[in-house]
Design a protein around this motif. Structure first.
Motif, PDB file in Angstrom:
ATOM      1  N   SER A  16      25.287  70.152  40.676  1.00  0.00           N
ATOM      2  CA  SER A  16      24.889  69.869  42.768  1.00  0.00           C
ATOM      3  C   SER A  16      24.872  70.746  42.795  1.00  0.00           C
ATOM      4  N   TYR A  17      22.968  71.214  44.072  1.00  0.00           N
ATOM      5  CA  TYR A  17      22.522  71.731  44.587  1.00  0.00           C
ATOM      6  C   TYR A  17      22.287  71.479  46.122  1.00  0.00           C
ATOM      7  N   TYR A  18      21.802  72.090  46.536  1.00  0.00           N
ATOM      8  CA  TYR A  18      21.329  71.760  47.834  1.00  0.00           C
ATOM      9  C   TYR A  18      19.763  72.246  47.356  1.00  0.00           C
ATOM     10  N   ARG A 158      30.044  57.565  48.358  1.00  0.00           N
ATOM     11  CA  ARG A 158      28.584  58.031  49.045  1.00  0.00           C
ATOM     12  C   ARG A 158      27.734  57.063  49.594  1.00  0.00           C
ATOM     13  N   LYS A 162      22.679  61.037  51.229  1.00  0.00           N
ATOM     14  CA  LYS A 162      23.060  61.613  50.484  1.00  0.00           C
ATOM     15  C   LYS A 162      23.353  60.948  48.854  1.00  0.00           C
ATOM     16  N   CYS A 165      20.141  61.250  46.527  1.00  0.00           N
ATOM     17  CA  CYS A 165      20.242  62.876  46.353  1.00  0.00           C
ATOM     18  C   CYS A 165      21.250  62.734  45.632  1.00  0.00           C
ATOM     19  N   LEU A 166      22.503  62.542  45.617  1.00  0.00           N
ATOM     20  CA  LEU A 166      23.804  63.489  44.409  1.00  0.00           C
ATOM     21  C   LEU A 166      23.286  62.584  43.027  1.00  0.00           C
ATOM     22  N   LEU A 171      22.483  67.872  46.145  1.00  0.00           N
ATOM     23  CA  LEU A 171      23.216  67.802  48.088  1.00  0.00           C
ATOM     24  C   LEU A 171      22.037  67.612  48.956  1.00  0.00           C
ATOM     25  N   ASP A 175      22.651  74.118  54.013  1.00  0.00           N
ATOM     26  CA  ASP A 175      23.076  75.370  53.333  1.00  0.00           C
ATOM     27  C   ASP A 175      22.777  75.998  53.808  1.00  0.00           C
ATOM     28  N   ARG A 210      28.407  63.142  58.437  1.00  0.00           N
ATOM     29  CA  ARG A 210      30.229  63.604  57.439  1.00  0.00           C
ATOM     30  C   ARG A 210      30.967  62.989  58.476  1.00  0.00           C
TER      31      ARG A 210
END
Length: 224
Positions: A16-18, A158, A162, A165-166, A171, A175, A210
Protein backbone atom coordinates in the motif's frame (compact mmCIF):
# COMPACT_ATOMS: atom_id res chain seq x y z
CA UNK A 1 20.18 -11.97 -1.81
CA UNK A 2 21.20 -9.24 -4.26
CA UNK A 3 19.85 -5.72 -4.19
CA UNK A 4 17.34 -6.28 -7.00
CA UNK A 5 15.82 -9.24 -5.13
CA UNK A 6 15.67 -7.14 -1.97
CA UNK A 7 13.76 -4.46 -3.83
CA UNK A 8 11.21 -6.93 -5.14
CA UNK A 9 10.76 -8.50 -1.70
CA UNK A 10 10.37 -5.08 -0.09
CA UNK A 11 7.77 -4.07 -2.67
CA UNK A 12 5.75 -7.22 -1.92
CA UNK A 13 5.80 -6.34 1.79
CA UNK A 14 4.78 -2.73 1.18
CA UNK A 15 1.71 -3.26 -0.97
CA UNK A 16 0.00 0.00 0.00
CA UNK A 17 1.33 3.41 -1.03
CA UNK A 18 0.04 6.93 -1.22
CA UNK A 19 -0.41 7.70 -4.96
CA UNK A 20 2.33 10.35 -5.11
CA UNK A 21 4.59 8.17 -2.96
CA UNK A 22 4.09 5.28 -5.39
CA UNK A 23 5.01 7.45 -8.38
CA UNK A 24 8.19 8.78 -6.79
CA UNK A 25 9.35 5.71 -4.86
CA UNK A 26 8.33 2.79 -7.07
CA UNK A 27 7.93 4.13 -10.60
CA UNK A 28 10.90 6.51 -10.46
CA UNK A 29 13.42 5.91 -7.66
CA UNK A 30 13.12 2.15 -7.34
CA UNK A 31 13.10 1.63 -11.10
CA UNK A 32 15.81 4.03 -12.22
CA UNK A 33 17.77 5.59 -9.35
CA UNK A 34 18.05 3.37 -6.28
CA UNK A 35 20.22 0.53 -7.60
CA UNK A 36 22.85 2.79 -9.28
CA UNK A 37 23.05 5.01 -6.16
CA UNK A 38 23.12 2.02 -3.79
CA UNK A 39 26.16 0.68 -5.64
CA UNK A 40 28.11 3.84 -4.80
CA UNK A 41 29.64 4.67 -1.45
CA UNK A 42 26.91 7.14 -0.54
CA UNK A 43 25.40 6.55 2.90
CA UNK A 44 21.80 7.42 3.87
CA UNK A 45 23.03 10.19 6.19
CA UNK A 46 25.05 11.75 3.38
CA UNK A 47 21.94 11.81 1.19
CA UNK A 48 19.97 13.38 4.06
CA UNK A 49 22.61 16.11 4.42
CA UNK A 50 22.45 16.70 0.66
CA UNK A 51 18.69 17.19 0.99
CA UNK A 52 19.28 19.68 3.82
CA UNK A 53 21.69 21.59 1.59
CA UNK A 54 19.04 21.76 -1.14
CA UNK A 55 16.48 23.03 1.37
CA UNK A 56 18.81 25.85 2.42
CA UNK A 57 19.48 26.79 -1.21
CA UNK A 58 15.75 26.73 -1.99
CA UNK A 59 15.11 29.00 1.02
CA UNK A 60 17.72 31.44 -0.27
CA UNK A 61 16.05 31.31 -3.70
CA UNK A 62 12.64 32.06 -2.14
CA UNK A 63 14.06 34.98 -0.17
CA UNK A 64 15.60 36.40 -3.35
CA UNK A 65 12.36 35.82 -5.32
CA UNK A 66 13.64 33.05 -7.58
CA UNK A 67 10.45 31.11 -6.95
CA UNK A 68 10.66 28.76 -9.95
CA UNK A 69 14.20 27.71 -9.02
CA UNK A 70 13.09 27.27 -5.40
CA UNK A 71 10.21 25.04 -6.47
CA UNK A 72 12.49 22.82 -8.57
CA UNK A 73 15.07 22.54 -5.79
CA UNK A 74 12.34 21.74 -3.27
CA UNK A 75 11.06 18.96 -5.51
CA UNK A 76 14.58 17.48 -5.77
CA UNK A 77 14.77 17.65 -1.97
CA UNK A 78 11.63 15.47 -1.88
CA UNK A 79 13.33 12.89 -4.10
CA UNK A 80 16.42 12.80 -1.86
CA UNK A 81 14.19 12.63 1.23
CA UNK A 82 12.60 9.46 -0.14
CA UNK A 83 15.91 8.07 -1.34
CA UNK A 84 17.79 8.22 1.98
CA UNK A 85 15.26 5.97 3.75
CA UNK A 86 15.15 3.53 0.84
CA UNK A 87 18.95 3.21 0.84
CA UNK A 88 18.97 2.74 4.62
CA UNK A 89 16.44 -0.09 4.44
CA UNK A 90 17.78 -1.93 1.41
CA UNK A 91 21.44 -1.73 2.52
CA UNK A 92 20.59 -2.40 6.20
CA UNK A 93 22.16 0.89 7.29
CA UNK A 94 19.36 2.13 9.54
CA UNK A 95 20.41 3.96 12.69
CA UNK A 96 18.80 5.99 15.45
CA UNK A 97 20.91 9.01 14.53
CA UNK A 98 19.89 8.71 10.87
CA UNK A 99 16.22 8.57 11.82
CA UNK A 100 16.60 11.62 14.09
CA UNK A 101 18.53 13.54 11.41
CA UNK A 102 15.84 12.77 8.83
CA UNK A 103 13.09 14.05 11.14
CA UNK A 104 15.00 17.26 11.89
CA UNK A 105 15.55 17.94 8.19
CA UNK A 106 11.87 17.29 7.47
CA UNK A 107 10.78 19.72 10.20
CA UNK A 108 13.10 22.37 8.78
CA UNK A 109 11.91 21.72 5.23
CA UNK A 110 8.18 21.55 5.91
CA UNK A 111 7.89 24.42 8.38
CA UNK A 112 10.72 26.62 7.13
CA UNK A 113 9.37 26.92 3.59
CA UNK A 114 6.23 28.68 4.83
CA UNK A 115 8.14 30.94 7.22
CA UNK A 116 10.58 32.00 4.50
CA UNK A 117 7.71 32.47 2.06
CA UNK A 118 6.01 34.80 4.55
CA UNK A 119 9.25 36.78 5.05
CA UNK A 120 9.57 37.06 1.25
CA UNK A 121 5.90 38.22 1.04
CA UNK A 122 4.66 35.27 -1.01
CA UNK A 123 2.03 34.51 1.65
CA UNK A 124 0.40 36.44 4.48
CA UNK A 125 1.11 35.91 8.18
CA UNK A 126 -2.35 34.35 8.61
CA UNK A 127 -1.76 31.88 5.74
CA UNK A 128 1.66 30.96 7.17
CA UNK A 129 0.35 30.31 10.68
CA UNK A 130 -2.79 28.51 9.44
CA UNK A 131 -0.98 25.94 7.32
CA UNK A 132 1.77 25.35 9.90
CA UNK A 133 -0.78 24.75 12.68
CA UNK A 134 -2.94 22.43 10.55
CA UNK A 135 0.09 20.51 9.28
CA UNK A 136 1.66 19.98 12.70
CA UNK A 137 -1.66 19.11 14.36
CA UNK A 138 -2.11 16.38 11.74
CA UNK A 139 1.50 15.16 12.03
CA UNK A 140 1.19 15.01 15.84
CA UNK A 141 -2.32 13.67 16.44
CA UNK A 142 -2.42 11.02 13.70
CA UNK A 143 0.60 8.92 14.75
CA UNK A 144 0.50 9.55 18.50
CA UNK A 145 -3.23 9.24 19.12
CA UNK A 146 -5.26 7.93 16.17
CA UNK A 147 -2.87 5.26 14.84
CA UNK A 148 -1.87 4.31 18.38
CA UNK A 149 -5.50 3.58 19.29
CA UNK A 150 -6.30 1.94 15.95
CA UNK A 151 -3.60 -0.63 16.67
CA UNK A 152 -5.70 -1.80 19.63
CA UNK A 153 -8.53 -2.80 17.27
CA UNK A 154 -8.36 -6.41 16.11
CA UNK A 155 -10.27 -6.03 12.84
CA UNK A 156 -10.14 -2.50 11.45
CA UNK A 157 -13.13 -1.67 9.27
CA UNK A 158 -12.58 0.87 6.51
CA UNK A 159 -15.30 2.62 4.57
CA UNK A 160 -15.91 5.23 1.90
CA UNK A 161 -13.35 6.33 -0.63
CA UNK A 162 -10.43 5.33 1.62
CA UNK A 163 -11.65 1.72 1.60
CA UNK A 164 -12.07 1.85 -2.17
CA UNK A 165 -8.47 3.05 -2.60
CA UNK A 166 -7.03 0.69 0.03
CA UNK A 167 -8.63 -2.31 -1.69
CA UNK A 168 -6.64 -1.30 -4.77
CA UNK A 169 -3.35 -0.91 -2.90
CA UNK A 170 -3.38 2.84 -2.36
CA UNK A 171 -3.60 4.93 0.80
CA UNK A 172 -5.53 8.17 0.74
CA UNK A 173 -4.27 11.17 2.68
CA UNK A 174 -1.70 13.96 2.77
CA UNK A 175 1.71 12.30 2.85
CA UNK A 176 5.09 14.06 2.70
CA UNK A 177 5.47 13.59 -1.06
CA UNK A 178 2.09 15.19 -1.81
CA UNK A 179 2.95 18.03 0.57
CA UNK A 180 6.23 18.76 -1.23
CA UNK A 181 4.68 18.47 -4.70
CA UNK A 182 1.92 20.95 -3.81
CA UNK A 183 4.42 23.38 -2.29
CA UNK A 184 6.62 23.10 -5.40
CA UNK A 185 3.61 23.77 -7.64
CA UNK A 186 2.71 26.75 -5.46
CA UNK A 187 6.19 28.22 -5.84
CA UNK A 188 6.61 27.52 -9.55
CA UNK A 189 3.19 28.88 -10.57
CA UNK A 190 3.04 31.64 -7.93
CA UNK A 191 -0.08 30.23 -6.24
CA UNK A 192 1.41 29.49 -2.82
CA UNK A 193 -1.39 31.37 -1.01
CA UNK A 194 -3.95 29.04 -2.59
CA UNK A 195 -1.78 26.02 -1.72
CA UNK A 196 -1.72 27.12 1.95
CA UNK A 197 -5.53 27.08 2.11
CA UNK A 198 -5.74 23.84 0.13
CA UNK A 199 -3.26 22.07 2.43
CA UNK A 200 -4.99 23.40 5.55
CA UNK A 201 -8.33 22.06 4.30
CA UNK A 202 -6.85 18.67 3.34
CA UNK A 203 -5.11 18.25 6.70
CA UNK A 204 -8.22 19.18 8.69
CA UNK A 205 -10.51 17.06 6.52
CA UNK A 206 -8.21 14.04 6.83
CA UNK A 207 -7.93 14.56 10.58
CA UNK A 208 -11.72 14.66 11.04
CA UNK A 209 -12.13 11.62 8.79
CA UNK A 210 -9.54 9.68 10.81
CA UNK A 211 -11.20 10.64 14.09
CA UNK A 212 -14.54 9.40 12.76
CA UNK A 213 -12.90 6.19 11.53
CA UNK A 214 -11.26 5.64 14.93
CA UNK A 215 -14.48 6.21 16.91
CA UNK A 216 -16.38 3.92 14.56
CA UNK A 217 -13.84 1.11 14.98
CA UNK A 218 -13.57 1.51 18.76
CA UNK A 219 -17.36 1.38 19.08
CA UNK A 220 -17.56 -1.63 16.75
CA UNK A 221 -14.80 -3.36 18.71
CA UNK A 222 -16.71 -2.86 21.99
CA UNK A 223 -19.86 -4.39 20.48
CA UNK A 224 -17.92 -7.48 19.42
Amino acid sequence: MNLDEKLKKRQRLEMSYYPTEYIIRVLFLQKYILIPVAKTGLTPNQVTLMSLFLIIISFIAIYNHFAVLAGILYLIYCILDCLDGMIARFKDLRSQFGSYLDKVVDHIGFNGVFIISYIASYISFFECILVIICMNLHRTICPHYILKNLKKVKNIKRFGIKKYCLDRGFLLGVDATLLVILISIGLIFNILSFICYLLSFLYLFDLVYRFFELKYNLKHNEIQ
